[in-house]
Design an enzyme around this catalytic site. Structure first.
Site, PDB file in Angstrom:
ATOM      1  N   ARG A 147       0.817  -1.217   0.000  1.00 53.31           N
ATOM      2  CA  ARG A 147       0.000   0.000   0.000  1.00 53.31           C
ATOM      3  C   ARG A 147       0.850   1.267   0.000  1.00 53.31           C
ATOM      4  O   ARG A 147       0.396   2.325  -0.441  1.00 53.31           O
ATOM      5  CB  ARG A 147      -0.996  -0.025   1.170  1.00 53.31           C
ATOM      6  CG  ARG A 147      -2.121  -1.017   0.918  1.00 53.31           C
ATOM      7  CD  ARG A 147      -3.062  -1.083   2.097  1.00 53.31           C
ATOM      8  NE  ARG A 147      -2.437  -1.679   3.258  1.00 53.31           N
ATOM      9  CZ  ARG A 147      -2.472  -2.982   3.556  1.00 53.31           C
ATOM     10  NH1 ARG A 147      -3.115  -3.816   2.768  1.00 53.31           N
ATOM     11  NH2 ARG A 147      -1.875  -3.436   4.625  1.00 53.31           N
ATOM     12  N   GLU A 156       5.721 -11.418  15.171  1.00 52.30           N
ATOM     13  CA  GLU A 156       5.288 -12.084  16.401  1.00 52.30           C
ATOM     14  C   GLU A 156       5.840 -13.519  16.435  1.00 52.30           C
ATOM     15  O   GLU A 156       6.366 -13.976  17.437  1.00 52.30           O
ATOM     16  CB  GLU A 156       3.754 -12.083  16.428  1.00 52.30           C
ATOM     17  CG  GLU A 156       3.175 -12.300  17.790  1.00 52.30           C
ATOM     18  CD  GLU A 156       1.654 -12.247  17.742  1.00 52.30           C
ATOM     19  OE1 GLU A 156       1.091 -11.854  16.708  1.00 52.30           O
ATOM     20  OE2 GLU A 156       1.055 -12.632  18.760  1.00 52.30           O
TER      21      GLU A 156
HETATM   22  P1  AMP Z   1       4.140  -3.196  11.540  1.00 52.29           P
HETATM   23  O1  AMP Z   1       5.425  -3.687  10.944  1.00 52.29           O
HETATM   24  O2  AMP Z   1       3.657  -4.049  12.675  1.00 52.29           O
HETATM   25  O3  AMP Z   1       4.207  -1.729  11.887  1.00 52.29           O
HETATM   26  O4  AMP Z   1       3.019  -3.370  10.432  1.00 52.29           O
HETATM   27  C1  AMP Z   1       2.894  -2.441   9.404  1.00 52.29           C
HETATM   28  C2  AMP Z   1       2.521  -3.073   8.101  1.00 52.29           C
HETATM   29  O5  AMP Z   1       1.491  -4.062   8.249  1.00 52.29           O
HETATM   30  C3  AMP Z   1       1.985  -2.006   7.170  1.00 52.29           C
HETATM   31  O6  AMP Z   1       2.590  -2.203   5.882  1.00 52.29           O
HETATM   32  C4  AMP Z   1       0.496  -2.208   7.141  1.00 52.29           C
HETATM   33  O7  AMP Z   1       0.012  -2.106   5.837  1.00 52.29           O
HETATM   34  C5  AMP Z   1       0.239  -3.607   7.730  1.00 52.29           C
HETATM   35  N1  AMP Z   1      -0.702  -3.601   8.875  1.00 52.29           N
HETATM   36  C6  AMP Z   1      -0.416  -3.964  10.150  1.00 52.29           C
HETATM   37  N2  AMP Z   1      -1.479  -3.854  10.956  1.00 52.29           N
HETATM   38  C7  AMP Z   1      -2.492  -3.387  10.179  1.00 52.29           C
HETATM   39  C8  AMP Z   1      -3.881  -3.016  10.428  1.00 52.29           C
HETATM   40  N3  AMP Z   1      -4.433  -3.129  11.650  1.00 52.29           N
HETATM   41  N4  AMP Z   1      -4.602  -2.551   9.396  1.00 52.29           N
HETATM   42  C9  AMP Z   1      -4.044  -2.420   8.171  1.00 52.29           C
HETATM   43  N5  AMP Z   1      -2.774  -2.746   7.869  1.00 52.29           N
HETATM   44  C10 AMP Z   1      -1.992  -3.224   8.843  1.00 52.29           C
END
Ligand code: AMP
Length: 184
Positions: free
Chosen positions: A67, A104
């Site tokens: 995205r 995780e």
């Molecule tokens: P993180 O590495 O945990 O910060 O996860 C970020 C990535 O996961 C981003 O590229 C988001 O598009 C996706 N992502 C994680 N959690 C969500 C959520 N609750 N809603 C939408 N996309 C998410």
């Protein structure tokens, strides 16, 4: 530096759809397709990002798979800068460098083309873009990868920050972070 009014923030937030228990139980997925297919919301966001970054000294916009490609490529075009995709492992055809990060359970990996940031100056300045900060692990790895590629990640621009997960701090250890919408 340009920030959005609280009215515009509330409007944009209202165009993002919450999907409960996707992709697994307990997760509330922020569905940005309902912002993208709303021509007024998409334009409001892109106008804002263009105003915020048009005077910033950058050479490239880098977007995170997938995205981040949508917002990042649209912004790169508006700023008349090159766009660089940061992809999940195994997708880029030329020589790559990569960065692993913890999930995780297990690991994930982001990659970039070795020569992605070649430009007129020695160290390219790069704006990183993605849609959302959850734990911050993906953006942290992407910002590290930009620096590892010999460039300088000057800011990470994220549409949504899930503040209760505190992921922004992790990214801020590497580069300044701007989140358009903070969600409690
Ligand atoms: P993180 O590495 O945990 O910060 O996860 C970020 C990535 O996961 C981003 O590229 C988001 O598009 C996706 N992502 C994680 N959690 C969500 C959520 N609750 N809603 C939408 N996309 C998410």
């Amino acid at each position: 530096m340009e920030v959005l009014s609280s009215e515009d923030k509330a409007y944009l937030l209202g165009t993002i759809r919450d999907i409960k228990d996707f992709p697994k139980p307990g997760i509330v997925f922020k569905d940005i397709t309902t912002l993208l297919n709303n021509k007024d919301a998409f334009r409001l966001l892109m106008d804002h990002l263009e105003r915020r970054y048009k005077e910033m000294d950058i050479d490239f916009v880098a977007g995170i798979d997938s995205r981040g490609f949508i917002f990042g490529a649209a912004l790169a075009d508006r700023l008349h800068k090159g766009f660089v995709p940061i992809r999940k492992a195994g997708k880029l055809p030329y020589t790559t460098i990569s960065e692993k990060y913890a999930l995780e359970y297990g690991f994930d990996e982001v990659e970039i083309h070795l020569d992605a940031f070649e430009c007129d100056r020695e160290k390219a300045k790069v704006l990183l873009v993605d849609d959302l900060i959850a734990t911050g692990g993906t953006a942290e790895a992407a910002a590290s990868l930009i620096n590892k590629a010999g460039a300088d990640c000057v800011e990470a621009c994220m549409l949504i920050n899930l503040t209760f997960l505190d992921g922004k701090k992790k990214i801020e250890a590497i580069t300044p972070v701007y989140s358009v919408l903070d969600v409690q």
